[in-house]
Design a protein around this motif. Structure first.
Motif: not given
Length: 316
Positions: A135-151
């Protein structure tokens, strides 16, 4: 392992041939005494898990030869009346294992947790624990697509390298050798807007420590506690007070509650996969006799991507 004689399908039933079994943290929970959102698996009964299977016999609702997914016993063949199963379309350009590994559970879980529960705004800082997991590897990419900064937080240099080189995370924290709270404060000085929790324990405590006022914390999993017995006293989180001090919104969720919207989530992820916007890793073991040892990988961190067991021949 047990070998049984398979009965003939009755009226309204069908024979399924298992192809891939999904290894998920909830498999362990179903063996314990916790008060769960699904029925436990009692000793002597077959384990159940999300399975991709082929319809072998005729059935009024499922064409022979079609692919279905749902909660099915861990076995090479199974009898089902179709309850809880959905047809899985063959998507040109996607391998069957890839489609099952991403679209059936992990992808919908990532989108529901992030967008429906977390509700980040473009520009928000999103932190994900077990960020190299299914799940985590997909959450980060989804957040980036949404324009978020990801850690992303993961264990070991190799997995942290995947986070930034493959999965699009802006930053990675190695909890095995770094102080997570200190690093989060360095990487997000104003604080964290959205925290996506898969681990619990110390990781959840670190997230609560650095949240912004009115931030959101979504609880997808607490895998660090799943091997605890029902009577064990599990400590924490020690920073529970920040729910008041930071006026946080904390919500747990179960992906099965959103089953009616699966086609919407799956369509989105399939589009991103076909466009090459989504990177992912599968960790596939062959042979249903390897299922038990393969499941244990989830609790040691030995897995390198979404964990599947191939229990039968892939028709593609």
């Amino acid at each position: 392992m047990r070998e049984d004689r398979l009965p003939e399908p009755k009226e309204g039933e069908m024979l399924l041939r298992s192809i891939y079994l999904s290894m998920d943290a909830t498999n362990r929970l179903r063996l314990g005494d916790w008060d769960l959102y699904m029925d436990p698996i009692r000793e002597g009964k077959a384990m159940k898990g999300f399975t991709l299977a082929e319809v072998v016999s005729r059935h009024p609702g499922f064409p022979q030869g079609s692919l279905v997914a749902g909660l099915v016993p861990w076995s090479e063949f199974a009898i089902s009346d179709g309850s809880g199963l959905s047809i899985v379309p063959r998507i040109p350009g996607l391998k069957l294992a890839d489609a099952f590994g991403v679209l059936v559970i992990a992808g919908p879980t990532a989108l529901v947790g992030l967008m429906e529960v977390g509700r980040p705004k473009p520009g928000d800082t999103v932190v994900v624990t077990a960020a190299a997991g299914a799940v985590g590897m997909l959450v980060g990419q989804s957040a980036r697509i949404h324009g978020c900064k990801t850690i992303g937080i993961a264990g070991g240099a190799e997995k942290c390298g995947w986070l930034t080189s493959e999965f699009g995370y802006d930053h990675a924290i190695d909890y095995k050798r770094e102080n997570v709270v200190e690093r989060l404060r360095e990487l997000a000085p104003p604080g964290v807007d959205v925290h996506f929790e898969n681990v619990g324990g110390e990781m959840l405590d670190a997230g609560l420590t650095v949240m912004k006022d009115f931030g959101s914390v979504m609880i997808c999993g607490l895998i660090s506690t799943y091997n605890s017995a029902a009577g064990d006293r599990i400590p924490g989180p020690y920073m529970f007070r920040n729910l008041i001090m930071r006026r946080l919104r904390v919500q747990g969720f179960v992906i099965l509650d959103y089953a009616d919207r699966y086609p919407e989530y799956q369509q989105q992820f399939a589009q991103w996969m076909l466009q090459g916007r989504l990177k992912f890793r599968l960790d596939v073991t062959s042979g249903i006799d390897k299922a038990l040892d393969t499941l244990k990988m989830l609790y040691t961190g030995a897995n390198k991507g979404k964990v599947l067991v191939q229990s039968g021949a892939d028709p593609s």
